[in-house]
Design an enzyme around this catalytic site. Sequence first.
Site, PDB file in Angstrom:
ATOM      1  N   GLU A 168     -13.638   4.723  48.012  1.00 39.11           N
ATOM      2  CA  GLU A 168     -13.163   3.376  47.673  1.00 39.11           C
ATOM      3  C   GLU A 168     -12.885   2.544  48.932  1.00 39.11           C
ATOM      4  O   GLU A 168     -13.109   1.336  48.936  1.00 39.11           O
ATOM      5  CB  GLU A 168     -11.898   3.494  46.805  1.00 39.11           C
ATOM      6  CG  GLU A 168     -12.212   4.094  45.432  1.00 39.11           C
ATOM      7  CD  GLU A 168     -10.974   4.506  44.644  1.00 39.11           C
ATOM      8  OE1 GLU A 168      -9.833   4.286  45.134  1.00 39.11           O
ATOM      9  OE2 GLU A 168     -11.151   5.060  43.540  1.00 39.11           O
ATOM     10  N   ASN A 194      -2.586  -3.398  34.518  1.00 40.04           N
ATOM     11  CA  ASN A 194      -1.506  -2.542  35.014  1.00 40.04           C
ATOM     12  C   ASN A 194      -1.178  -2.740  36.504  1.00 40.04           C
ATOM     13  O   ASN A 194      -0.780  -1.805  37.187  1.00 40.04           O
ATOM     14  CB  ASN A 194      -1.813  -1.079  34.697  1.00 40.04           C
ATOM     15  CG  ASN A 194      -3.201  -0.675  35.161  1.00 40.04           C
ATOM     16  OD1 ASN A 194      -3.778  -1.359  36.002  1.00 40.04           O
ATOM     17  ND2 ASN A 194      -3.711   0.424  34.649  1.00 40.04           N
ATOM     18  N   HIS A 209      -4.231  -0.777  41.392  1.00 38.68           N
ATOM     19  CA  HIS A 209      -5.064   0.427  41.446  1.00 38.68           C
ATOM     20  C   HIS A 209      -4.632   1.214  42.674  1.00 38.68           C
ATOM     21  O   HIS A 209      -4.343   0.628  43.712  1.00 38.68           O
ATOM     22  CB  HIS A 209      -6.542   0.051  41.604  1.00 38.68           C
ATOM     23  CG  HIS A 209      -7.374   1.222  42.039  1.00 38.68           C
ATOM     24  ND1 HIS A 209      -7.859   2.148  41.146  1.00 38.68           N
ATOM     25  CD2 HIS A 209      -7.752   1.655  43.272  1.00 38.68           C
ATOM     26  CE1 HIS A 209      -8.505   3.094  41.811  1.00 38.68           C
ATOM     27  NE2 HIS A 209      -8.458   2.814  43.107  1.00 38.68           N
TER      28      HIS A 209
HETATM   29  P1  IDP Z   1      -5.834   4.606  36.717  1.00 35.56           P
HETATM   30  O1  IDP Z   1      -5.980   3.164  37.144  1.00 35.56           O
HETATM   31  O2  IDP Z   1      -4.439   4.880  36.185  1.00 35.56           O
HETATM   32  O3  IDP Z   1      -6.271   5.587  37.761  1.00 35.56           O
HETATM   33  P2  IDP Z   1      -8.337   5.145  35.270  1.00 35.56           P
HETATM   34  O4  IDP Z   1      -8.449   6.120  34.137  1.00 35.56           O
HETATM   35  O5  IDP Z   1      -9.000   5.467  36.565  1.00 35.56           O
HETATM   36  O6  IDP Z   1      -6.776   4.816  35.437  1.00 35.56           O
HETATM   37  O7  IDP Z   1      -8.926   3.778  34.704  1.00 35.56           O
HETATM   38  C1  IDP Z   1      -9.149   2.703  35.568  1.00 35.56           C
HETATM   39  C2  IDP Z   1      -8.680   1.418  34.914  1.00 35.56           C
HETATM   40  O8  IDP Z   1      -9.474   1.132  33.782  1.00 35.56           O
HETATM   41  C3  IDP Z   1      -7.249   1.481  34.395  1.00 35.56           C
HETATM   42  O9  IDP Z   1      -6.285   1.217  35.379  1.00 35.56           O
HETATM   43  C4  IDP Z   1      -7.260   0.421  33.330  1.00 35.56           C
HETATM   44  O10 IDP Z   1      -7.129  -0.887  33.884  1.00 35.56           O
HETATM   45  C5  IDP Z   1      -8.665   0.554  32.757  1.00 35.56           C
HETATM   46  N1  IDP Z   1      -8.725   1.468  31.606  1.00 35.56           N
HETATM   47  C6  IDP Z   1      -8.705   2.823  31.632  1.00 35.56           C
HETATM   48  N2  IDP Z   1      -8.790   3.333  30.390  1.00 35.56           N
HETATM   49  C7  IDP Z   1      -8.883   2.271  29.549  1.00 35.56           C
HETATM   50  C8  IDP Z   1      -9.002   2.150  28.119  1.00 35.56           C
HETATM   51  O11 IDP Z   1      -9.044   3.130  27.358  1.00 35.56           O
HETATM   52  N3  IDP Z   1      -9.065   0.884  27.643  1.00 35.56           N
HETATM   53  C9  IDP Z   1      -9.031  -0.200  28.439  1.00 35.56           C
HETATM   54  N4  IDP Z   1      -8.911  -0.150  29.772  1.00 35.56           N
HETATM   55  C10 IDP Z   1      -8.841   1.081  30.328  1.00 35.56           C
END
Ligand code: IDP
Length: 140
Positions: free
Chosen positions: A132, A118, A121
Amino acid sequence: MSEESTLILVKPDGVKSGHIGDVITRLENRRYTITALKVIQATPELLQAHYAQLVDKPFYPGIEAFMMETPMVAIVATGVDVINSFRKMVGPTKPEDAMPGTIRGDFGRAWGTQPIKNVVHSSDSPESAAREIKIWFPEL
Ligand code: IDP
């Protein structure tokens, strides 16, 4: 509201698809100050510290491998309400859920993949930002 700083990573999918400049441009257009910036190759140690709350998840090994695919661009951006405002500019975790106009909505290309790729971060709270920034910029 006072000034604060947030930690931003341009992830390997954002680097490979050529969106480092777009992320920087959006920060500058919004008048945030880039107070630190570097290219850095992630290691398992850095990622386990960064994603401490995800290390036990079944998808964590996939995230770790993905985040080491190329060096990333780490940025500290500073400004009023930058943490929450930049999260809104980034959009929700899944690019397919992110509206056009957000970074993930405009530049996320890996819809429906595991791990979720995505583009960027960004820290989600003042506590996360402080933690961080120490991980990625221990020299500051
Ligand atoms: P964020 O980046 O939108 O804050 P977080 O829940 O902190 O999201 O998760 C960190 C990163 O871990 C996400 O950006 C994504 O790349 C990965 N991630 C989160 N949830 C999942 C999942 O259910 N499957 C695969 N990758 C995930």
